[in-house]
Design an enzyme around this catalytic site. Structure first.
Site, PDB file in Angstrom:
ATOM      1  N   ILE A 187     -46.671  36.979 -30.872  1.00 40.92           N
ATOM      2  CA  ILE A 187     -47.805  37.419 -31.679  1.00 40.92           C
ATOM      3  C   ILE A 187     -49.114  37.039 -30.982  1.00 40.92           C
ATOM      4  CG2 ILE A 187     -48.929  37.304 -33.919  1.00 40.92           C
ATOM      5  CD1 ILE A 187     -46.069  38.615 -33.813  1.00 40.92           C
ATOM      6  N   THR A 188     -49.844  38.049 -30.541  1.00 41.84           N
ATOM      7  CA  THR A 188     -51.132  37.818 -29.895  1.00 41.84           C
ATOM      8  C   THR A 188     -52.086  37.140 -30.868  1.00 41.84           C
ATOM      9  OG1 THR A 188     -50.819  39.777 -28.522  1.00 41.84           O
ATOM     10  CG2 THR A 188     -53.051  38.932 -28.703  1.00 41.84           C
ATOM     11  N   ILE A 200     -54.707  47.444  -0.280  1.00 43.86           N
ATOM     12  CA  ILE A 200     -55.917  47.524   0.537  1.00 43.86           C
ATOM     13  C   ILE A 200     -56.432  46.127   0.863  1.00 43.86           C
ATOM     14  CG2 ILE A 200     -58.362  48.180   0.458  1.00 43.86           C
ATOM     15  CD1 ILE A 200     -57.463  50.724  -1.065  1.00 43.86           C
ATOM     16  N   THR A 214     -43.639  41.968 -34.504  1.00 45.66           N
ATOM     17  CA  THR A 214     -42.493  41.816 -33.612  1.00 45.66           C
ATOM     18  C   THR A 214     -41.617  40.621 -33.978  1.00 45.66           C
ATOM     19  OG1 THR A 214     -43.777  42.789 -31.817  1.00 45.66           O
ATOM     20  CG2 THR A 214     -41.808  41.555 -31.204  1.00 45.66           C
ATOM     21  N   GLY A 265     -54.601  43.631   1.343  1.00 48.25           N
ATOM     22  CA  GLY A 265     -53.655  42.967   2.233  1.00 48.25           C
ATOM     23  C   GLY A 265     -53.271  41.597   1.691  1.00 48.25           C
ATOM     24  N   GLY A 295     -54.524  52.214 -31.981  1.00 43.38           N
ATOM     25  CA  GLY A 295     -54.200  51.166 -31.016  1.00 43.38           C
ATOM     26  C   GLY A 295     -53.815  51.734 -29.663  1.00 43.38           C
ATOM     27  N   GLU A 310     -47.859  48.257 -27.837  1.00 47.10           N
ATOM     28  CA  GLU A 310     -48.271  49.443 -28.615  1.00 47.10           C
ATOM     29  C   GLU A 310     -47.292  50.598 -28.412  1.00 47.10           C
ATOM     30  OE1 GLU A 310     -50.524  49.835 -30.934  1.00 47.10           O
ATOM     31  OE2 GLU A 310     -51.294  47.799 -30.768  1.00 47.10           O
ATOM     32  N   GLN A 320     -41.686  54.596 -22.616  1.00 48.78           N
ATOM     33  CA  GLN A 320     -40.522  55.425 -22.939  1.00 48.78           C
ATOM     34  C   GLN A 320     -40.622  55.939 -24.378  1.00 48.78           C
ATOM     35  OE1 GLN A 320     -40.336  52.459 -21.215  1.00 48.78           O
ATOM     36  NE2 GLN A 320     -40.087  53.619 -19.312  1.00 48.78           N
TER      37      GLN A 320
END
Length: 377
Positions: free
Chosen positions: A155-156, A333, A124, A335, A238, A359, A363
Site C-alpha cells: 500500500i503506497t 547513451i 491489494t 554508457g 488513475g 493501475e 497485460q
C-alpha cells in the site's frame, strides 16, 4: 509549440519551479534513504499542487484531468516518486470525491489539501492483485457499523497514512464476489514494515492490518456492496495519470541523454555528433510525443464527460512501455556512467518499471482495449 489555457500554463510553470527549487532535496531523501519526507505534503500544498482536483470549497484548485496530468508529467521529469505521491493522493481521494457524502468530503479532503493528513488506497492483498475480486479482508456488520478484519499489501503511503480507503467484503454470500464488496474510510489500523523497493522509493509502501477494527457506518463510501464497481468507475483517471507520469519520466530520461551526449567526447568529438546516437534520440522523442498525445487525448475525453476507458488504457499501456524503452536507451547513451548513482538516469531507470505494473498491468490494459473493441463489433 502548444498554446495552453492560462490556468494550465500557470500549473506547468509552478511545477517547473518546484522541480528547480525543491524536488532534488526531497529526491535525495526518498531515493537514497528510502524515507518519506514529512515536510513534502506541506511544501506541495504551498505551491498549490496538492488537492489539485478538489473543488475550491474543500481547499483545492478545482483543476481538470488535463491540468493534473500536466503537473504529474512535469514533476516526473525530475522525481517520478513525487509525481506518484500525487497519483496516489488522487486515487484515494478520487473515490471520496466521486462517491462520498458531503460530510466525508468536508471532513477528509481539506486536511489533505493543506498537507496535514495523508490518505492511502488499500486494495491489494497477497492473493488479490490483478484479480481484485479475490480479496479476503472482511467487514462484518456489527451494530451501527462494521468490524473490519484482514490485511492489505504493497500500500503506497501506508506507512505514513492517517486514514485509508479500504476495499472489504461486506456480503460473503454474494453470488458474484465483486457484488459483495464495499469501500470504507478507516483509521486506527496497524502499519507493517515499509518495503525496500527497487524504484519509486521513499513512498512508505507497507502492509496494513485490521484486527477486529470498528468502523462507523457513516464511513461507508458510496453504496454498500458496490465498492468494486466504484473502483472500476474511477480507475480510468488513475491510468491517465500513470500515463502522464510515464511521459514525464521518459522526457526526463531523454533530456539527460541529450545533456550527456553533448558533453561526452569520444574519438575527438561529442558523441551527439554520431549518427547512431542521433537516431536513438530521434526515436525517443518521436515515441514520447506519441505517448503524450495519447495521454492528453484521454484526459480531454475525461474532462468532456465522454467514454474514455479504452483511451485511458491505451495511454497507460503505450506511455509506460515507451518510458521503459527511453530509460534503457538513455542509459545506453550514458554508457558505464549511467550505471552510477551519480547520474539521474540510474534512478529513472529503476523508477520506470513499476508503471507497467500498477493501475492494472499492461497485460490487463490489452484485455481492456481488446474487449472494448470486440464489444462494438
Amino acid at each position: 509549440m502548444v498554446e495552453w489555457e492560462e490556468r494550465h500554463q500557470l500549473l506547468i510553470e509552478t511545477a517547473r519551479e518546484f522541480n528547480a527549487k525543491e524536488a532534488k532535496r526531497f529526491l535525495e531523501v526518498m531515493d537514497r534513504e528510502n524515507r518519506f519526507p514529512p515536510e513534502l505534503p506541506g511544501k506541495l500544498s504551498q505551491y498549490g499542487l496538492l488537492g489539485l482536483k478538489f473543488p475550491e470549497e474543500y481547499g483545492g484548485a478545482g483543476m481538470d484531468a488535463l491540468g493534473a496530468a500536466l503537473v504529474i508529467e512535469e514533476l516526473a521529469k525530475v522525481s517520478p516518486a513525487i509525481a506518484d505521491f500525487l497519483v496516489s493522493i488522487h486515487a484515494s481521494t478520487g473515490v471520496i470525491l466521486q462517491f462520498g457524502t458531503e460530510e466525508q468530503k468536508a471532513t477528509y479532503l481539506p486536511p489533505v489539501a493543506e498537507g496535514k493528513r495523508i490518505p492511502a488506497y488499500a486494495l491489494t492483498e497477497s492473493e488479490a492483485g490483478s484479480d481484485l475480486a479475490g480479496i479476503r479482508t472482511l467487514a462484518t456488520r456489527e451494530g451501527d457499523g462494521y468490524r473490519l478484519t484482514g490485511s492489505k499489501l504493497f500500500i503506497t503511503l501506508g506507512g505514513v497514512a492517517d486514514f485509508a480507503v479500504v476495499l472489504a467484503i461486506t456480503n460473503p454470500q454474494a453470488e458474484k464476489k465483486h457484488r459483495g464488496m464495499s469501500l470504507l474510510l478507516v483509521e486506527g489500523f496497524q502499519k507493517g514494515k515499509e518495503e525496500d523497493l527497487m524504484g519509486l522509493r521513499g513512498l512508505a509502501v507497507s502492509e496494513l492490518s485490521f484486527q477486529d477494527l470498528p468502523v462507523p457506518a457513516k464511513n461507508l463510501v458510496g453504496k454498500e456492496n458496490e465498492g468494486f464497481i466504484h473502483i472500476m468507475q474511477s480507475l480510468d483517471g488513475g491510468r491517465i495519470e500513470v500515463a502522464a507520469l510515464s511521459v514525464g519520466l521518459a522526457q526526463g530520461a531523454l533530456e539527460e541523454a541529450i545533456r550527456y551526449a553533448k558533453q561526452r567526447s569520444q574519438f575527438g568529438k561529442p558523441i551527439s555528433s554520431f549518427q547512431a546516437i542521433q537516431f536513438m534520440i530521434a526515436d525517443m522523442q518521436t515515441k514520447i510525443d506519441a505517448a503524450r498525445q495519447l495521454t492528453y487525448y484521454a484526459a480531454r475525453l475525461r474532462d468532456a464527460g465522454k467514454p474514455h476507458s479504452r483511451e485511458a488504457s491505451e495511454a497507460k499501456l503505450f506511455a509506460s512501455d515507451v518510458a521503459m524503452e527511453c530509460v534503457s536507451d538513455s542509459l545506453q547513451i550514458h554508457g558505464g556512467y549511467g550505471y552510477s548513482k551519480e547520474y539521474p538516469i540510474e534512478h529513472l531507470f529503476r523508477d520506470a518499471k513499476i508503471n507497467q505494473i500498477f493501475e492494472g498491468t499492461n497485460q490487463i490494459q490489452r484485455l481492456v482495449i481488446a474487449r472494448n473493441l470486440l464489444e462494438k463489433t
